[in-house]
Design a protein around this motif. Structure first.
Motif, PDB file in Angstrom:
ATOM      1  N   PHE A  30      67.904 -16.169  -1.923  1.00 60.34           N
ATOM      2  CA  PHE A  30      67.953 -17.467  -2.627  1.00 60.34           C
ATOM      3  C   PHE A  30      68.212 -17.295  -4.118  1.00 60.34           C
ATOM      4  O   PHE A  30      68.198 -16.186  -4.658  1.00 60.34           O
ATOM      5  N   ASN A  31      68.477 -18.437  -4.727  1.00 56.60           N
ATOM      6  CA  ASN A  31      68.841 -18.505  -6.138  1.00 56.60           C
ATOM      7  C   ASN A  31      67.893 -19.520  -6.786  1.00 56.60           C
ATOM      8  O   ASN A  31      68.223 -20.690  -6.907  1.00 56.60           O
ATOM      9  N   PRO A  32      66.671 -19.069  -7.182  1.00 59.66           N
ATOM     10  CA  PRO A  32      65.719 -20.040  -7.743  1.00 59.66           C
ATOM     11  C   PRO A  32      66.177 -20.548  -9.102  1.00 59.66           C
ATOM     12  O   PRO A  32      67.002 -19.901  -9.756  1.00 59.66           O
ATOM     13  N   PRO A  33      65.660 -21.679  -9.559  1.00 60.63           N
ATOM     14  CA  PRO A  33      66.014 -22.140 -10.904  1.00 60.63           C
ATOM     15  C   PRO A  33      65.539 -21.140 -11.947  1.00 60.63           C
ATOM     16  O   PRO A  33      64.484 -20.530 -11.773  1.00 60.63           O
ATOM     17  N   LYS A  92      55.864  -5.990  -6.459  1.00 59.09           N
ATOM     18  CA  LYS A  92      56.716  -4.921  -6.962  1.00 59.09           C
ATOM     19  C   LYS A  92      58.035  -4.920  -6.193  1.00 59.09           C
ATOM     20  O   LYS A  92      58.038  -4.775  -4.969  1.00 59.09           O
ATOM     21  N   PRO A  93      59.170  -5.123  -6.890  1.00 65.12           N
ATOM     22  CA  PRO A  93      60.442  -5.119  -6.161  1.00 65.12           C
ATOM     23  C   PRO A  93      60.784  -3.709  -5.675  1.00 65.12           C
ATOM     24  O   PRO A  93      60.550  -2.733  -6.380  1.00 65.12           O
ATOM     25  N   SER A  94      61.326  -3.613  -4.453  1.00 64.33           N
ATOM     26  CA  SER A  94      61.742  -2.301  -3.950  1.00 64.33           C
ATOM     27  C   SER A  94      63.159  -1.966  -4.416  1.00 64.33           C
ATOM     28  O   SER A  94      63.575  -0.819  -4.364  1.00 64.33           O
ATOM     29  N   ARG A  95      63.885  -2.994  -4.865  1.00 66.81           N
ATOM     30  CA  ARG A  95      65.203  -2.750  -5.476  1.00 66.81           C
ATOM     31  C   ARG A  95      65.462  -3.763  -6.570  1.00 66.81           C
ATOM     32  O   ARG A  95      65.029  -4.907  -6.505  1.00 66.81           O
ATOM     33  N   LYS A  96      66.226  -3.323  -7.584  1.00 64.52           N
ATOM     34  CA  LYS A  96      66.649  -4.207  -8.681  1.00 64.52           C
ATOM     35  C   LYS A  96      68.093  -3.861  -9.001  1.00 64.52           C
ATOM     36  O   LYS A  96      68.393  -2.709  -9.304  1.00 64.52           O
ATOM     37  N   LEU A 114      69.259  -8.962  -9.361  1.00 65.00           N
ATOM     38  CA  LEU A 114      69.071  -9.238  -7.946  1.00 65.00           C
ATOM     39  C   LEU A 114      67.909  -8.357  -7.507  1.00 65.00           C
ATOM     40  O   LEU A 114      67.980  -7.133  -7.634  1.00 65.00           O
ATOM     41  N   VAL A 115      66.827  -8.976  -7.048  1.00 62.64           N
ATOM     42  CA  VAL A 115      65.618  -8.211  -6.704  1.00 62.64           C
ATOM     43  C   VAL A 115      65.297  -8.347  -5.223  1.00 62.64           C
ATOM     44  O   VAL A 115      65.576  -9.374  -4.605  1.00 62.64           O
ATOM     45  N   ALA A 144      62.925 -10.241   1.308  1.00 60.15           N
ATOM     46  CA  ALA A 144      63.280 -11.397   0.469  1.00 60.15           C
ATOM     47  C   ALA A 144      64.054 -10.920  -0.758  1.00 60.15           C
ATOM     48  O   ALA A 144      63.592 -10.034  -1.485  1.00 60.15           O
ATOM     49  N   TRP A 145      65.203 -11.505  -0.977  1.00 58.59           N
ATOM     50  CA  TRP A 145      66.049 -11.187  -2.130  1.00 58.59           C
ATOM     51  C   TRP A 145      66.284 -12.461  -2.934  1.00 58.59           C
ATOM     52  O   TRP A 145      66.498 -13.528  -2.348  1.00 58.59           O
TER      53      TRP A 145
END
Length: 385
Positions: free
Chosen positions: A305-308, A353-357, A369-370, A337-338
């Motif tokens: 998703f693309n949150p505000p 904690k994001p597993s990728r950034k 993009l997380v 979730a991305w």
């Protein structure tokens, strides 16, 4: 047999690798990755196929000539060296797009004007007539790229940017670009092998692109036109054959694609766009606030998703992003979730904690993009033997 020629596919920063992969999968020859572009070779049929199929390309150019120039006379002479009647008739229209990275030329408008003069003068001398400029609907779109003293001349095969897929007629505030959405989905590993959710779906771009990836539907199948359709060598039968062969490669999809948005206007626009793309069979959109929802499906769920992230919106950003983290943690176990955001401060309040950034750009905004991996139970129990 049609000869292969060089082409250049332009893309967003960070998408070079997935565009290269797309081209190789499609059958391109001599694929080479650059910065914001990938070069490749193919024939006329492949040029049609690339424009129809590529999800992460913004434009496909066909280089026709290159030369060196360090002043306006040399530029004029170089452009005059092309036999323009091969590509254009005197009664047709054209437009020139110039990109300049040079100390010799510092104004793209000036470069376009000079190149236009050279083309028009060539026709006037040879035929007594001259083609005219049409910025809206030209018969030929010419691309000039100057790097230091190196001038590259290319024909734009696409016309309008390929993000203009043709299905999105209704948009919300700050809709995500279709090519950016498709690239994010591919970077997230979305392949149609699980359920999919966009919990803040806006006008439905992620949903439409996710369905087209899942079913292997060509990205630009709904597009009204491409620039090459006005070319002298346009082959309508070949184009129809390419479309037919691409549509034979579409596949079944056995999971669900869902979108939520709390704004009734967004839900209505998303439904319109999904209908325009002929994707209603695959996608369901609901009026719902993500923070009041929970995972409904068994098995894996892929969320993108693309949150505000615009401070001008009437939202307390830090609280909003904390709510995203809480909702994912409590209500969405067993999901990947991305999301993309340009609000790097608010991102800190997600509390996970994001597993990728991955660094990307949304327009001119630097974004991330997380990825958050939500495990069933705690992470510790997942790894216990």
């Amino acid at each position: 047999m049609e000869e292969n020629f060089k082409m250049i596919a332009k893309c967003f920063f960070g998408f070079e690798e997935i565009l290269e992969k797309e081209l190789r999968t499609l059958g391109a020859q001599d694929v080479e990755r650059g910065v914001r572009m990938v070069s490749f070779k193919g024939d006329k049929g492949f040029m049609y196929k690339a424009n129809l199929s590529l999800r992460t390309a913004l434009k496909i150019l066909k280089p026709i000539y290159s030369f060196r120039a360090n002043n306006e006379q040399a530029l004029y002479k170089g452009i005059s060296g092309v036999n323009w009647s091969k590509f254009l008739n005197a009664n047709q229209t054209f437009v020139i797009d110039s990109t300049v990275h040079s100390t010799y030329f510092n104004h793209s408008e000036f470069v376009s004007q000079k190149c236009k003069d050279a083309i028009v003068d060539q026709f006037r001398e040879r035929t007594g007539q001259r083609p005219s400029i049409d910025k809206q609907y030209p018969d030929l779109r010419i691309n000039i790229h100057i790097d230091k003293d190196q001038v590259s001349v290319a024909l734009d095969t696409s016309g309008n940017s390929l993000h203009q897929r043709g299905y999105r007629t209704a948009t919300n505030i700050a809709p995500i670009n279709e090519v950016l959405a498709a690239g994010i989905l591919l970077l997230s590993g979305w392949d149609g092998q699980s359920h999919f959710l966009d919990p803040m779906c806006g006008s439905g771009t992620f949903l439409a692109e996710a369905a087209m990836i899942a079913c292997n539907i060509p990205a630009n199948i709904n597009r009204k036109e491409f620039a090459f359709e006005k070319w002298k060598d346009w082959d309508n039968d070949l184009f129809d054959t390419i479309i037919e062969s691409l549509m034979k490669k579409t596949r079944e999809f056995h999971y669900t694609i869902k979108g939520f948005d709390k704004a009734p206007s967004a839900v209505s626009k998303a439904k319109d766009n999904i209908r325009n793309a002929n994707l209603e069979d695959y996608i369901k959109v609901y009026e719902d606030n993500f923070f009041d929802t929970e995972k409904e499906t068994e098995g894996k769920l892929h969320i993108v998703f693309n949150p505000p992230y615009d401070e001008r919106l009437d939202i307390h950003m830090e609280r909003f992003y904390a709510n995203i983290g809480d909702t994912l943690k409590k209500n969405y176990p067993g999901t990947n979730a991305w999301f993309i955001t340009a609000n790097l401060e608010a991102l800190k309040f997600v509390g996970l904690k994001p597993s990728r950034k991955i660094k990307l750009f949304n327009g001119s905004l630097e974004a991330r993009l997380v990825k958050y991996e939500m495990y069933e139970g705690s992470k510790r129990t997942k790894f216990q033997v």
